[in-house]
Motif scaffolding. Structure first.
Motif, PDB file in Angstrom:
ATOM      1  N   ARG A  31     -75.512  -7.095 -20.162  1.00 46.93           N
ATOM      2  CA  ARG A  31     -74.463  -7.571 -21.077  1.00 46.93           C
ATOM      3  C   ARG A  31     -75.038  -8.578 -22.069  1.00 46.93           C
ATOM      4  O   ARG A  31     -74.603  -8.680 -23.193  1.00 46.93           O
ATOM      5  CB  ARG A  31     -73.330  -8.239 -20.264  1.00 46.93           C
ATOM      6  N   ARG A  32     -76.069  -9.297 -21.623  1.00 49.10           N
ATOM      7  CA  ARG A  32     -76.668 -10.304 -22.522  1.00 49.10           C
ATOM      8  C   ARG A  32     -77.589  -9.621 -23.526  1.00 49.10           C
ATOM      9  O   ARG A  32     -78.162 -10.273 -24.374  1.00 49.10           O
ATOM     10  CB  ARG A  32     -77.494 -11.280 -21.659  1.00 49.10           C
ATOM     11  N   GLY A  33     -77.819  -8.317 -23.344  1.00 44.62           N
ATOM     12  CA  GLY A  33     -78.622  -7.606 -24.335  1.00 44.62           C
ATOM     13  C   GLY A  33     -80.108  -7.734 -24.086  1.00 44.62           C
ATOM     14  O   GLY A  33     -80.925  -7.653 -25.009  1.00 44.62           O
ATOM     15  N   ASP A  34     -80.499  -7.944 -22.846  1.00 49.04           N
ATOM     16  CA  ASP A  34     -81.939  -8.114 -22.574  1.00 49.04           C
ATOM     17  C   ASP A  34     -82.699  -6.800 -22.675  1.00 49.04           C
ATOM     18  O   ASP A  34     -83.926  -6.809 -22.781  1.00 49.04           O
ATOM     19  CB  ASP A  34     -82.127  -8.657 -21.140  1.00 49.04           C
ATOM     20  N   TYR A  35     -81.990  -5.700 -22.582  1.00 50.42           N
ATOM     21  CA  TYR A  35     -82.731  -4.421 -22.534  1.00 50.42           C
ATOM     22  C   TYR A  35     -82.589  -3.713 -23.869  1.00 50.42           C
ATOM     23  O   TYR A  35     -81.476  -3.473 -24.332  1.00 50.42           O
ATOM     24  CB  TYR A  35     -82.195  -3.547 -21.387  1.00 50.42           C
TER      25      TYR A  35
END
Lengths: 227, 586, 309, 108
Positions: free
Chosen positions: A188-192
């Protein structure tokens, strides 16, 4: 000679924007190393469960009738549903990896959540089955109650292996669920990103492996001889 | 960046340009100021306890492994004193049993298995393949913490009453009849297994994916081949020990009969599962030491290792064949005769790769220029003692003789010749050979040789009499024996005290050398190999410039650099083809 | 038992000299190769020490050298294997009609039961010149019955019979050890094996008129009223026992098994384990009522039933 | 990167079918073949999951080798250990006393 890496401090944090670890030259090398490392670990897991399968094979070979009788005590409908649930979670995990390859963070999070739902369902059914065994006095040891005196020994062996195998599998599921939860937040934090998502791929490998273990466990424990 | 050593440090033959070229790929690290290395990069405890630098994890392992080595050694000295007299009079039977069990568990799981791979392997594998660190640095640190957790469990088990099942935990004694802390020790062994699994995963990923440009498989130092083969054995063996320990733990904790004959279980099934791991484990212990010996022999004989490919493939052959032979530990249990014959035959085959290695090492000395310094003494001691250890293994593989000598002191002597004569000598040789690289200091050469010779003779005096005791029939693990075995036992105990002193010496002068040792240059032995092409102690990320390997390993003969541009044909696995000279095209 | 010091154990059984022969052959190989390697290391190491003037051009790198020191050791070890296997097969082939002694291992104690009725603790009296077969079982953990002078040992397992045979050759007293670690008193689980001439052994056997195991078995058979179910020719709910030992017993649910001692023991202590075809698993378990020694006596009685027919 | 979604759904369907087959196979009387059939179906499902879900199909040969090495070693362990259990009752000991051939035993 400027270089993208910060000066050589021992601790070098990789992040979504700069995923290349200091010891690697390029992301392809880093991804390949991560995948090779994961597969090496899965080889150890194959042999971990393999040791218990060896014990299972020896005792089933020695006491075929007793083990068939004991296997019939297991609830086949719940076992089959559980297998379907786990295969479902394998599907959603694969879809999560597919989303990661396209860099869709929201898609990853959605399918990871779905995988966790299926995983929880599996563990719930498993917990019910354990309670059922407790209720039926089928937990090996002093409290074991068994109708046919001929097979009370081997039946306890069967249920010992039943609990060791499904117990180890359940522990692997719980560890997997914890990792999925962490990964859900990071997704959800956009790390991927499409460029770098080895963690999701490795999680997929781990989850599919745990599913493959159950694919073997289900027939060996539930379907010894239902004819 | 110090220029390559042009003048030979030690007396002797011609100088030559080391077989490594220079290229500055875009990811070089100008950040490493001169004089900054992995040791003085940071001094606070935090930087050590949370390091991801493979060299620091190696040092952490070195300290913890030395602690366990002397802990296990103390147990050995205690029961060697007990065995001076036929009557069990120094310690009670229970404490004797706990002592030999502690000696077994600590030495096997907390010293021999991790020693060379976790200390020298962690430190040197990235350096030797020209990488900046292991593939998974955080996993590497986790491996040390897991090792410490396992160690704590085992030490707690020992302190709160000890374990008296022997390091083999045979059921039904360990699961039903023994009443000591079997569970705590079992958890300790279970946990420490993951430490070596993580080290193995790291080494495999690093060797496959992070080799320097031009460093194809057959240019790798044999140290790397040995560690690669060991990592395969760790990967495929250790998990079976994990499940075995879980099964014994479950049977003991919940009074459930998995191996209990009363419920129809089979105690021999435990032995099958246990030895499926524990025999390959002896190759985990000796293979890395073989890697160390190949490096030392080649460097101090100034000769390319004789039959490089044969030694490399012998390591892999040992790793594979090692998994087929575990039944020779069970010739006299209820194992079937036919299975015994099969295992006996396969056990014979596994001796051949070791023989090939020994002959190749010996041939490397031929027409070399041999320097008898400390590391070489340990390496040559290794070859001699490992040869005796390996050959006495043939007595045990020959099924007829094994029936007589199984579970006697003949077996104790055999595996100590391989473990102490082999692995520990190899480990000490490696520590001395790479001490300058690890600490930047030279150890006192004189004291080094004294300790090596003392250890060699103390060792032989300790364990050779045990061969004779074994054939006379003295059983293992007895604190009270028949009087006619006393003379040989006294000789063995005498040897043990010499060996004990021999081991204390390196501890002393190596620590001394940290402060007062001569500063060692980048390449004190003028050896080939990438670890010698960077400073001692190396900077945090190992190399100031990414080294490129131009030729085969151990090139000590005179050598001319190939024409510019014509360079590594076989790029390592995952890199794009690294053609030197074209800048930035990576 | 010679208490003076010697480098080599006495050889007091027919198999011992053969094991010693294999041992000495391998010892020769070991000494030869150890000296060869040590000699080569020292000579190369000194002759080619650093700074010596020895010529060092064109060091050999011949493939043939590699092949020789791979193939020659292979041939030697294969030879060792076959010689050892030959002796081992004879060790494991029980001679027909050997005198059968039963041994029950317990922590700190070997209980021995002779066919002549004599019982012993931690000692074993055997005659020379006659094959003796030991059938052994443990009441607790794994032990190992080890007679160094005979070069023989065999683990003693709980729940499963193991056996080994020997033929003593030299009268005298020899050590008996427990070779498998079995707990606190493992080192004190020792004893003596006394080998006697056949006539002296006969006198020894007859000394104490103990009940023969067959009679003890018969007395147990009657005490537990086994005959009430096991009537002759299958008249009762239990199968007939006359002539059962050694016969091929068809099992309920298919398959068949040779009724050896293990089958008889399992059927007494765990009756429903392998029920005879055509019968129901009605027999109660005697596990808590009979000790291992009593089970062996019952089996001796059952075997006598088949011989008597 | 295009999506493999279609492949995953078809694989899932195949796995569910195989689940049905294995349950059905357990209900028909196969005797000692039951174990072999069950393991075969499980193996097929594992290969399906491995090749498609775990992308072994598109991975390099080295990773496929590591994937199969685990199973190979498991097979070694099972095969050799079970061979011991199979041959344990075949020790060449004497034919039981009652039907022992009447030849005179040496030394009497």
């Amino acid at each position: 000679m400027t270089n993208p890496h910060t000066p050589a401090m021992a601790h070098h944090a990789t992040s979504a924007k700069n995923p290349l670890a200091i010891q690697f030259d390029n992301l392809e090398q880093q991804r390949f190393a991560a995948s090779l490392g994961m597969w090496s670990f899965l080889a150890t897991e194959i042999l971990f469960f393999g040791g218990a399968f060896l014990g299972y094979a020896v005792y089933r070979n020695w006491y075929p009738h007793a083990w068939a009788e004991a296997s019939r005590q297991l609830d086949l409908t719940w076992g089959t549903i559980n297998t379907a649930v786990l295969l479902g979670s394998s599907l959603t995990m694969a879809l999560a990896v597919d989303e990661a390859r396209q860099g869709k963070s929201r898609g990853i999070a959605f399918f990871l959540m779905l995988t966790m739902v299926f995983g929880t369902a599996f563990l719930g059914i498993k917990a019910y089955e354990y309670w059922h065994k407790w209720h039926e006095h089928l937990i090996p040891g002093t409290s074991f109650v068994w109708s046919n005196p001929a097979t009370i020994g081997p039946a306890q062996l069967f249920f010992s292996f039943y609990f060791v195998l499904t117990g180890c599998h359940a522990v692997h599921m719980i560890i997997g669920m914890a990792l999925l939860l962490i990964m859900w937040f990071k997704a959800r934090r956009g790390d991927y990103t499409a460029e770098w998502h080895a963690a999701v791929e490795n999680m997929g490998l781990y989850w599919h492996f745990v599913d493959c273990v159950w694919v073997f466990l289900f027939p060996l424990l539930y379907l010894v001889d239902r004819a | 960046m110090s220029t390559p050593e042009s003048v030979m440090k030690l007396s002797g033959t011609e100088t030559h340009e080391p077989a490594v070229g220079r290229v500055a790929p875009h990811s070089a690290h100008a950040g490493d100021q001169p004089g900054r290395n992995y040791l003085n990069a940071d001094y606070n405890l935090w930087s050590w306890l949370f390091t991801t630098d493979h060299k620091r994890v190696g040092i952490l392992y070195l300290i913890s492994i030395t602690l366990f080595f002397f802990l296990g050694g103390a147990a050995a000295v205690l029961f060697r004193l007990e065995l001076m007299t036929p009557r069990g009079d120094l310690v009670k039977a229970e404490s004797y049993n706990k002592l030999f069990t502690m000696h077994g568990i600590i030495m096997v799981f907390f010293f021999l298995i991790p020693a060379v791979p976790a200390v020298l392997g962690n430190f040197l594998v990235p350096l030797m393949v020209g990488a900046r660190d292991l593939a998974f640095p955080k996993l590497n640190l986790a491996s040390w913490y897991i090792y410490i957790i396992g160690g704590v469990f085992t030490i707690v088990a020992v302190l709160t009453g000890g374990v008296d099942t022997g390091w083999t935990f045979y059921t039904p004694y360990s699961s039903t009849y023994g009443n000591t802390n079997v569970l705590a020790a079992a958890v300790g062994v279970f946990v420490v297994g993951f430490s070596s699994i993580l080290t193995a995963v790291n080494i495999i990923a690093t060797v496959h994916t992070m080799r320097a440009p031009g460093l194809s498989w057959f240019r790798l130092p044999l140290f790397i081949w040995a560690h690669y083969a060991t990592s395969l054995v760790i990967l495929l063996g250790t998990p079976v020990l994990a499940i075995t320990v879980i099964l014994v733990g479950v049977e003991r904790a919940f009074r459930v009969g998995i191996f209990d004959p009363a419920l129809g279980g089979d105690p021999i099934l435990f032995q099958h599962l246990f030895w499926f791991y524990s025999h390959p484990a002896v190759y985990i212990m000796v293979l890395p030491a073989m890697g160390v010996v190949s490096e030392i022999i080649s460097c101090f004989a100034r000769r390319r290792v004789f039959g490089y490919k044969f030694i490399a493939f012998a390591s892999l052959a040992i790793a594979v064949l090692g998994f087929l032979v575990w039944g020779h530990h069970m010739f006299v249990t209820g194992q079937s005769m036919y299975a015994g014959l099969v295992f006996s035959f396969l056990s014979m085959l596994v001796a051949i790769p070791s023989a090939i290695k020994v002959f190749n090492w010996t041939a490397t000395l031929f027409k070399g220029s041999v320097l008898w310094n400390t590391a070489m003494l340990y390496a040559l001691g290794f070859i001699g003692l490992f040869t005796m250890g390996g050959l006495t293994g043939l007595f045990l593989a020959t099924i007829a003789v094994d029936v007589h000598v199984h579970d006697t002191y003949f077996i104790v002597a055999h595996f100590h010749y391989i473990m102490v004569g082999g692995s520990v000598m190899g480990y000490l040789g490696g520590i001395h050979y790479w001490w300058p690289k690890m600490t930047g200091r030279m150890y006192p050469e004189g004291w080094g040789r004294v300790a090596a010779i003392l250890i060699f003779f103390g060792f032989n005096l300790t364990f050779f009499p045990q061969f004779v005791l074994g054939y006379l029939g003295m059983p293992r693990r007895v604190h009270d024996y028949v009087p006619e075995f006393q003379i040989l036992n006294v000789m063995s105990s005498a040897g043990a005290s010499i060996l004990g002193i021999g081991y204390l010496l390196p501890l002393g002068y190596l620590i001394w050398s940290l402060r007062y040792g001569k500063p060692a240059g980048a390449n004190p032995w003028d050896a080939t190999g990438l670890e010698w092409q960077t400073d001692s102690p190396p900077p945090t990320h190992n190399f100031h410039e990414q080294p490129v390997v131009l030729t085969d390993a151990y090139l000590y003969e005179p050598w001319e650099p190939p024409a510019q541009g014509h360079l590594p044909q076989t790029p390592p696995q995952a890199h794009e083809p690294a053609v030197v000279g074209s800048e930035g095209q990576r | 038992m010679s208490t003076d010091f010697s480098f080599f154990p006495e050889a007091a059984s027919t198999i011992a000299p053969r094991v010693d022969a294999v041992y000495l052959f391998i010892l020769g190989i070991t000494v030869f190769f150890t000296l060869l390697i040590a000699g080569l290391i020292l000579s190369f190491g000194i002759h080619y020490r650093r700074g010596s003037k020895a010529s060092r051009e064109n060091p050999p790198t011949s493939i043939w050298l590699e092949i020789t020191w791979s193939v020659i050791p292979l041939i030697i070890v294969i030879g060792m294997f076959f010689w050892g296997a030959d002796v081992f097969v004879d060790m494991r082939t029980m001679p027909a009609g050997a005198m059968e002694i039963e041994i029950v291992g317990k922590q700190l104690m070997w209980k021995v039961q002779h066919p002549s009725g004599r019982a012993e603790i931690n000692t074993l009296h055997v005659p020379t010149g006659q094959p003796v077969k030991l059938r052994m079982i443990s009441e607790d953990v794994i032990h190992s019955y080890y007679i160094p002078a005979f070069r023989l040992k065999q683990d003693v397992l709980p729940g499963y019979y193991t056996d080994f045979w020997f033929e003593a050759t030299k009268p005298g007293d020899y050590h008996l050890f427990c070779a498998e670690y079995c707990g606190t008193e493992h080192s004190l689980m020792r004893g003596t094996v006394t080998v006697m001439d056949p006539d002296e052994f006969a006198r020894w056997s007859a000394q104490e008129s103990r009940t023969l195991p067959v009679e003890a078995g018969k007395e147990l058979f009657e005490r537990f009223r086994c005959g009430s179910c096991h009537k002759g020719a299958g008249a009762g709910p239990g199968p007939a026992l006359a002539g059962v030992y050694g016969s091929l017993v068809p099992l309920k649910g298919g398959g068949a098994v040779v009724a050896n001692e293990q089958y008889l023991r399992d059927s007494i202590l765990d009756p429903p384990k392998q029920v005879v075809a055509g019968f129901e698993p009605l027999m109660p378990s005697f596990k808590t009522l009979l000790s291992e020694a009593e089970v062996l006596q019952l089996i001796a009685y059952l075997k006598s039933l088949s011989v008597a027919e | 990167m295009h999506s493999h979604r279609a492949a995953y759904f078809t694989t899932f369907a195949a796995l569910m079918v195989l689940l049905g087959v294995t349950v059905w196979a357990a209900h028909i009387h196969l005797g000692e073949w039951a174990a072999a059939v069950a393991l075969l179906i499980a193996a097929v499902k594992t290969v399906l999951i491995g090749v498609i879900f775990m992308h072994l199909g598109s991975e390099s040969a080295l990773i496929r080798l590591f994937a199969t090495a685990g199973f190979l070693w498991l097979a070694i362990m099972l095969a050799i250990t079970l061979s011991d259990y199979e041959t344990r009752s075949l020790t060449p000991d004497v034919v039981p006393v009652s039907s022992a051939p009447a030849e005179p035993t040496p030394g009497h």
